[in-house]
Design an enzyme around this catalytic site. Sequence first.
Site, mmCIF file in Angstrom:
data_model
loop_
_atom_site.group_PDB
_atom_site.id
_atom_site.type_symbol
_atom_site.label_atom_id
_atom_site.label_comp_id
_atom_site.label_asym_id
_atom_site.label_seq_id
_atom_site.Cartn_x
_atom_site.Cartn_y
_atom_site.Cartn_z
ATOM 1 N N HIS A 24 1.450 -1.449 -0.366
ATOM 2 C CA HIS A 24 0.349 -0.026 0.193
ATOM 3 C C HIS A 24 0.309 1.359 0.337
ATOM 4 O O HIS A 24 0.883 2.006 1.515
ATOM 5 C CB HIS A 24 -1.220 -0.050 1.002
ATOM 6 C CG HIS A 24 -1.722 0.528 1.064
ATOM 7 N ND1 HIS A 24 -1.883 2.038 1.392
ATOM 8 C CD2 HIS A 24 -3.258 0.525 0.560
ATOM 9 C CE1 HIS A 24 -3.442 2.833 1.444
ATOM 10 N NE2 HIS A 24 -3.484 2.038 0.596
ATOM 11 N N PHE A 25 1.795 1.303 -1.307
ATOM 12 C CA PHE A 25 2.062 1.146 -2.434
ATOM 13 C C PHE A 25 3.513 1.222 -2.330
ATOM 14 O O PHE A 25 3.568 2.071 -2.476
ATOM 15 C CB PHE A 25 0.975 1.789 -3.429
ATOM 16 C CG PHE A 25 -0.364 2.148 -3.048
ATOM 17 C CD1 PHE A 25 -1.073 1.249 -3.680
ATOM 18 C CD2 PHE A 25 -1.185 2.776 -2.309
ATOM 19 C CE1 PHE A 25 -2.676 1.873 -2.930
ATOM 20 C CE2 PHE A 25 -2.716 3.085 -2.300
ATOM 21 C CZ PHE A 25 -3.194 2.682 -2.328
#
EC number: 4.2.1.59
Length: 140
Positions: free
Chosen positions: A46-47
């Site tokens: 994420h991410f």
Amino acid sequence: MNIDEIKQILPHRFPMLLVDRIVEKSEDHAKAIKNVTASEIFFLGHFPAYPIYPGVLIIEGLAQTAGLMLLNRGESVIPVFAGIDNARFKSEVRPGDVLEYEVWLKERKLGMAKVEAIAKVQGKIVATATLLVGVRKNEK
């Protein structure tokens, strides 16, 4: 309240213990902090190219702060997240940020508490919500 004292109240552990320290606490108000580090496990997905601390974890951190406000060490109950209203995310939280959680007790009855919650980074609001927190017997 330091991390060792927090662990005596909350059942959460790594990676879901999302409060590092309580800096203020009363019966109807609490402030806590979470140091967001680049090594958070959540950033693996994420991410990876542009890590953003997940909003759901901000809300969970606010709920944990509410639980710490409502409970004391030695009680045989644990806080449970029972509901959320009006959640809003206003800005990103990135590695290196210090999340500041602040909660206010608005109503308490029948084992449930309605709590107003705000998360900030450097004084800027990043999330707000109204939380419903209950307690249940701890069956260790």
